[in-house]
Scaffold this active site. Structure first.
Site, short mmCIF file in Angstrom:
data_model
loop_
_atom_site.label_atom_id
_atom_site.label_comp_id
_atom_site.label_asym_id
_atom_site.label_seq_id
_atom_site.Cartn_x
_atom_site.Cartn_y
_atom_site.Cartn_z
N GLY A 212 7.79 0.06 -7.17
CA GLY A 212 7.17 1.24 -6.62
C GLY A 212 7.87 1.81 -5.29
O GLY A 212 8.06 1.07 -4.46
N ALA B 137 4.52 3.80 0.56
CA ALA B 137 4.28 2.41 0.84
C ALA B 137 5.63 1.59 0.36
O ALA B 137 6.37 0.92 1.30
CB ALA B 137 3.31 1.56 0.02
N GLY B 138 5.91 1.79 -1.11
CA GLY B 138 7.20 1.11 -1.43
C GLY B 138 8.62 1.70 -0.80
O GLY B 138 9.45 0.86 -0.43
N ARG C 1 -16.11 12.24 1.24
CA ARG C 1 -16.00 12.36 -0.20
C ARG C 1 -16.93 12.18 -1.17
O ARG C 1 -17.30 12.85 -1.86
CB ARG C 1 -14.46 11.94 -0.58
N LEU D 136 -2.39 8.07 2.99
CA LEU D 136 -0.76 8.22 3.52
C LEU D 136 -0.74 7.36 4.68
O LEU D 136 0.38 6.54 4.95
CB LEU D 136 -0.61 9.82 3.90
#
Length: 638
Positions: free
Chosen positions: A40, A44-45, A331, A442
């Site tokens: 990925g 992050a990856g 949310r 994020l």
């Protein structure tokens, strides 16, 4: 089993610094001896691969897209949180920590969340240094805006393209390491198995999506940064290629899956317009800074054009129900409130599945040019999809599956219960609890990739011998045989239904029974229906093409096979958790005015499930959650 998150003890403000000092290091010359696989290449990856390459490790990075630039992180719109307190409105690391623990409905580890808040400021500095074009105010300083669940402005943004710009920053850092030779990039590869040798993760088996060839790769450690699983609902805001496959293959090899029932429904999406629609489109939560949510007060007004409904006949329901936060309620709360209005037959648009998001007041207050500067690309996207001008007519929005708070269980070092398997970003369960506040995904992805894994993976690598297991080991051959056997089985069924038809069928069952509102009755119904769809899949799916070739039907069938197993464990987790918290809402557990009712006495733990095989009951392992810095309280935004 009672799980140990290995959180450091002592004052939480000093825990990460002390933990970094206590961990073992790998000296620069020894780093060259280790190889790390990163699956990925989103935020992050990509950040992890770039950071580890910069440190001197040999890194091999994999993505199923044709370029890391196409990772789904690119779709994030509204912003990224940090506690810099530039507006001087009362923010701090502690307040970001508090808001995140409260926003997650007290179902996340305190230590992990504090570390996230602590490194948030470093993320902004890192991204600015990379040239990320954050919005700036008239004086040239970085600008901030508000997001749901906070009463301060801490969200840094680049119009409605924040994810794209942050990903380009990480991608540029990654490309630098590819050029330097410390990172080897393998695009168009899909991980189809985790290779575990003597209880440790030592490699992966991939399918080359262009040639169809099955490939093996060894590493001294494996990092999964493969995103979330909400495409189990079929229709979601995620890219169609997003799947649970990598995480689920790890779960089949012994990794525990934690809190799978925590799925986030985003309140601000373009409503579904047809039965055969393939995905839903996100409208950033940042729009609720300037847009006001409302529906007609009277059912008979729902068919009228919004301009013909006078102000006194409108119900600004979020402002009415949650006066302290208004349209910036979190949310999960905003999503349930929208559903509540539509269930009351006051929804607007086709099928009554929509509410208005109205910018008229803001345009009158600050002018259309200002709104265009803040959200122009989002308004443009909305018009392309709906053929409606949101500057002149309110947007129509409705909740949709968006983000997975659950994921593979990891400890404070981001390592799963399988030694050598590290999990970053949305693929792990750690910091969001039962609900993710906007602009924190994020933050987590970049925190894990840039500032956590470079320290924690060293502590593991320093304790092992590099290159001890390579692709010559029998487990790699067995893994390849297993992957090829499944592919051949899928191709040999030759039934009458496509993977898309069966996925749509699964999605309908999941959305109707395991969606925004869950009950014992609906969850048991889903548990009856999912095995039936799985049986039909393995007896009646039609997969065209061949094995050793480019074959997207085979890709889709493999991903659906994993969803059909994972959906059952998600539903069992939701049935097991007899409480309502965050994105998990059981209709049996709510207050008189319809708010979520937590049960801290019986469910203040992370539920980590061990897969035991299809048709067998998974085993539950618990990690108790302790709240020593933020005291357990009713999560109220009124």
């Amino acid at each position: 089993m009672i799980l140990d998150g290995k959180c450091p003890t002592g004052p939480i403000e000093k825990s990460w610094d002390k933990h970094r000092f206590d961990m073992k290091l790998v000296n620069p010359s020894n780093k060259r001896k280790f190889k790390v696989l990163v699956v990925g290449t989103g935020l992050a990856g990509g950040a992890a691969a770039a950071s580890l390459g910069e440190l001197g490790y040999n890194v091999e990075a994999f993505c199923y897209q044709d370029s890391p630039r196409r990772a789904h992180s690119i779709a994030a719109q509204g912003g990224i949180n940090a506690a810099k307190n530039y507006p001087n409105d009362g923010d701090s690391v502690w307040r970001l920590f508090y808001d995140t623990v409260k926003g997650g409905d007290f179902r996340a580890r305190e230590a992990d969340v504090y570390r996230l808040a602590q490194v948030s400021n470093n993320i902004i500095d890192q991204c600015v240094a990379q040239g990320v074009p954050f919005a700036r105010d008239y004086a040239g300083y970085l600008d901030n805006r508000s997001f749901g669940g906070a009463q301060v402005s801490r969200t840094f943004y680049a119009r409605g393209q924040t994810g794209q710009q942050l990903l380009l920053g990480a991608y540029s850092a990654l490309c630098r390491q590819i050029r330097a030779g410390s990172v080897k990039m393998f695009a168009r590869r899909e991980m189809l198995d985790l290779v575990v040798v003597d209880g440790e993760a030592k490699g992966i088996t991939c399918r080359n999506l262009v040639t169809g060839e099955i490939e093996s790769y060894w590493g001294d450690a494996v990092i999964l940064a493969t995103g979330g699983y909400v495409n189990v609902f079929y229709l979601s805001t995620n890219a169609m290629g997003c799947s649970v496959t990598a995480a689920w293959k790890a779960a089949r090899k012994g990794a525990f899956f934690a809190n799978p029932c925590y799925t986030q429904i985003h309140p601000t999406c373009i409503p579904q317009h047809g039965e055969h629609q393939s995905k839903l489109t996100l409208m950033s939560e940042s729009l609720r800074n300037d847009g006001r949510c409302w529906v007609p007060k009277k059912k008979e007004d729902t068919g009228k054009p919004p301009g013909e409904i006078p102000e006194e006949a409108r119900d600004y329901y979020l402002e009415r129900k949650y006066p302290s936060f208004g349209n910036l309620a979190p949310r999960d709360i905003a999503s349930r409130a929208a559903k509540e209005q539509c269930d009351d037959d006051r929804g607007v648009g086709p099928g009554g599945r929509g509410v208005y998001l109205d910018f008229a007041d803001s345009i009158e207050r600050v002018g259309e040019d200002t709104i265009r500067a803040r959200y122009g690309n989002l308004f443009q996207m909305y018009e392309k999809i709906t053929d409606e001008d949101a500057y002149k007519r309110p947007m129509r929005i409705y909740p949709a599956p968006h983000y997975a708070m659950g994921g593979l269980w990891v400890d404070y070092n981001c390592m799963s219960n399988v030694p050598g398997l590290f999990v970053l970003g949305e693929a792990n369960f750690s910091v969001h609890g039962a609900n993710r506040l906007g602009a924190s995904a994020l933050m987590q992805g970049l925190a894990d990739g840039y500032f956590v894994i470079p320290y924690t993976i060293a502590d593991y690598l320093a304790r092992i011998t590099p290159g001890k297991v390579t692709t010559d080991h029998p487990e790699f051959k067995k893994s390849v045989e297993d992957v090829e056997a499944q592919s051949n089985k899928l191709l040999s069924i030759n039934g009458t239904k496509t993977p898309a038809e069966l996925h749509r069928q699964l999605g309908r069952v999941m959305w109707e029974n395991v969606g925004m509102a869950r009950s014992k009755e609906s969850l048991n119904k889903a548990l009856q229906e999912i095995p039936k769809i799985r049986d039909e899949f393995w007896n009646n799916v039609k997969v065209t093409g061949e094995n050793g070739d480019f074959n997207q039907q085979l890709e889709n069938a493999g991903r659906l096979a994993d969803f059909l197993e994972f959906a059952e464990i998600l539903t069992k987790d939701a049935l097991h958790r007899e409480e309502s918290c965050g994105g998990h809402f059981r209709v049996e557990h709510q207050t008189e005015d319809g708010e979520a009712m937590r049960d801290d006495e019986n469910f203040a733990y992370a539920a980590a499930w061990e897969f035991k095989g299809v048709g067998k009951e998974p085993e539950l392992h618990k990690e108790p959650l302790k709240f020593e810095n933020v005291k357990l309280a009713v999560r109220s935004y009124k």
